[in-house]
Design an enzyme around this catalytic site. Structure first.
Site, PDB file in Angstrom:
ATOM      1  N   VAL A 214      -4.009   9.384  -7.659  1.00 12.96           N
ATOM      2  CA  VAL A 214      -3.182  10.142  -6.715  1.00 12.96           C
ATOM      3  C   VAL A 214      -1.777  10.223  -7.310  1.00 12.96           C
ATOM      4  CG1 VAL A 214      -2.229  10.175  -4.369  1.00 12.96           C
ATOM      5  CG2 VAL A 214      -4.578   9.379  -4.764  1.00 12.96           C
TER       6      VAL A 214
ATOM      7  N   GLY B 172      -9.197   2.886  -7.932  1.00 17.61           N
ATOM      8  CA  GLY B 172      -8.455   4.033  -8.449  1.00 17.61           C
ATOM      9  C   GLY B 172      -8.625   4.178  -9.950  1.00 17.61           C
TER      10      GLY B 172
ATOM     11  N   LEU C 126       0.826  -1.211   0.000  1.00 22.33           N
ATOM     12  CA  LEU C 126       0.000   0.000   0.000  1.00 22.33           C
ATOM     13  C   LEU C 126       0.863   1.265   0.000  1.00 22.33           C
ATOM     14  CD1 LEU C 126      -2.820  -1.021   2.532  1.00 22.33           C
ATOM     15  CD2 LEU C 126      -2.665  -1.451   0.073  1.00 22.33           C
TER      16      LEU C 126
ATOM     17  N   LYS D  90      -6.420   5.308 -11.862  1.00 15.09           N
ATOM     18  CA  LYS D  90      -5.153   5.041 -12.575  1.00 15.09           C
ATOM     19  C   LYS D  90      -5.318   3.798 -13.450  1.00 15.09           C
ATOM     20  CE  LYS D  90      -1.454   3.125 -10.779  1.00 15.09           C
ATOM     21  NZ  LYS D  90      -0.924   2.042 -11.653  1.00 15.09           N
TER      22      LYS D  90
ATOM     23  N   HIS E  70      -3.402   4.194  -2.242  1.00 14.11           N
ATOM     24  CA  HIS E  70      -4.321   3.293  -1.537  1.00 14.11           C
ATOM     25  C   HIS E  70      -4.874   3.980  -0.289  1.00 14.11           C
ATOM     26  CE1 HIS E  70      -1.707   0.094  -3.520  1.00 14.11           C
ATOM     27  NE2 HIS E  70      -2.917  -0.239  -3.919  1.00 14.11           N
TER      28      HIS E  70
ATOM     29  N   SER F 191       2.102   4.191  -7.491  1.00 17.64           N
ATOM     30  CA  SER F 191       1.931   2.793  -7.890  1.00 17.64           C
ATOM     31  C   SER F 191       2.902   1.949  -7.086  1.00 17.64           C
ATOM     32  CB  SER F 191       2.258   2.647  -9.384  1.00 17.64           C
ATOM     33  OG  SER F 191       2.465   1.287  -9.706  1.00 17.64           O
ATOM     34  N   SER F 192       2.480   0.728  -6.755  1.00 20.14           N
ATOM     35  CA  SER F 192       3.385  -0.176  -6.040  1.00 20.14           C
ATOM     36  C   SER F 192       4.614  -0.454  -6.892  1.00 20.14           C
ATOM     37  CB  SER F 192       2.677  -1.490  -5.726  1.00 20.14           C
ATOM     38  OG  SER F 192       1.441  -1.211  -5.118  1.00 20.14           O
ATOM     39  N   ARG F 193       4.429  -0.405  -8.199  1.00 24.73           N
ATOM     40  CA  ARG F 193       5.547  -0.743  -9.101  1.00 24.73           C
ATOM     41  C   ARG F 193       6.558   0.399  -9.241  1.00 24.73           C
ATOM     42  NH1 ARG F 193       1.220  -4.120 -11.782  1.00 24.73           N
ATOM     43  NH2 ARG F 193       1.940  -6.263 -11.461  1.00 24.73           N
TER      44      ARG F 193
END
Ligand code: PAF
Length: 281
Positions: free
Chosen positions: A176, A147, A30, A149, A34, A185-187
């Site tokens: 966001v 989201g 997260l 995105k 998130h 992004s987690s990535r």
């Protein structure tokens, strides 16, 4: 905050709750994006309702060469972010809890999932639809927050909810962004410091292309700017109808300019609104 690792425990907790129950499905790792979704779920639920976050890295939405094994799983940190943002329960099942070894049923959307990310990630949206359908049946939310995105994902899941009559109100949350424009992004964690400095050029490319008048000119401009990012490999950039995801024919109806770009180990996606032209004065 309740932490449920089994379907039975989550269902027992859910039984004692009354509407609204607002659900934020995630794969964990997260970040600020998130947290914003969970805070907005909290607002929607109010003090009488409940907020449920799921944390499940869903194997069926990853291709064989994708990052399922290396996807970050900082579970304790995810719990504290969920708690701080206002979650009442976290559902964090294992793969074995969610899937039988001999499973043979899946949920497939057959139109919107053919373009954009669906073209380069075969089977991805079938995995997403199947896991979200299962999560909806387990959590039984009144609302679910996603989201923007992942615009294509949101459009496909809205279609799934409509076509399969899930009694869930879908809520889109604006992307966001970091202060320099990069979508959270987690990535993003896969980016080297040098790649991280280049990554905001993705959003900048979309924004400047959106100033053009025709969908063809928008696409050409975005393609040129994205291809000029050193070391980046463009997967796609397309101007599409915001609802149907068909190629955008004119600026008369709401569109979306969406792209996917490989930067080092990261595959980054982003999109922005293309409002109808007459609304842009
Ligand atoms: O957007 C995501 O994180 C995932 O695709 C989702 C919706 C949680 C399904 O695994």
């Amino acid at each position: 905050m309740k932490v449920a690792k089994s379907i039975a425990v989550l269902r027992a907790w859910r039984k004692s709750k009354s509407a609204p129950v607002v659900f934020v499905p995630t794969m964990g790792a997260l970040h600020a994006g998130h947290a914003a979704l969970i805070r907005s779920a909290r607002k929607l639920a109010g003090s009488r309702g409940s907020v449920v976050v799921s944390i499940f890295v869903n194997p069926t939405q990853f291709g064989p060469k994708e990052d399922f094994a290396s996807y970050l799983r900082p579970f304790r940190k995810d719990l504290s972010i969920s708690r701080a943002a206002g979650a009442d329960a976290v559902f964090a099942p294992s793969v074995e809890e969610m899937y039988s070894g001999d499973r043979s049923v899946a949920v497939e959307e057959s139109r919107l999932s053919q373009s954009l990310c669906g073209r380069s990630r075969p089977g991805h949206f079938q995995g997403v639809c199947t896991v979200v359908a299962k999560l909806f049946l387990i959590v039984q939310p009144t609302h679910a927050v996603f989201g923007e995105k992942d615009w294509q994902q949101l459009a496909i899941l809205r279609r799934m909810v409509r076509d399969l009559d899930f009694p869930v109100q879908m809520v889109g949350h604006a992307t966001v962004r970091e202060p320099d424009g990069l979508a959270t992004s987690s990535r993003n964690a896969y980016l080297t410091p040098a790649e991280r400095l280049l990554a905001p050029r993705i959003h900048a490319a979309l924004q400047s292309a959106a100033l053009k008048k025709s969908p063809a000119a928008i696409q050409a401009s975005a393609k040129k700017s994205l291809s000029a990012i050193p070391g980046a490999r463009l997967d796609y950039v397309e101007a599409v109808d915001a609802l149907t995801l068909e190629p955008l024919r004119s600026r008369k109806s709401p569109g979306r300019l969406a792209c996917a770009v490989f930067l080092g180990k990261a595959r980054l996606i982003d999109n922005i609104a293309l409002p109808p032209f007459h609304e842009r004065i």
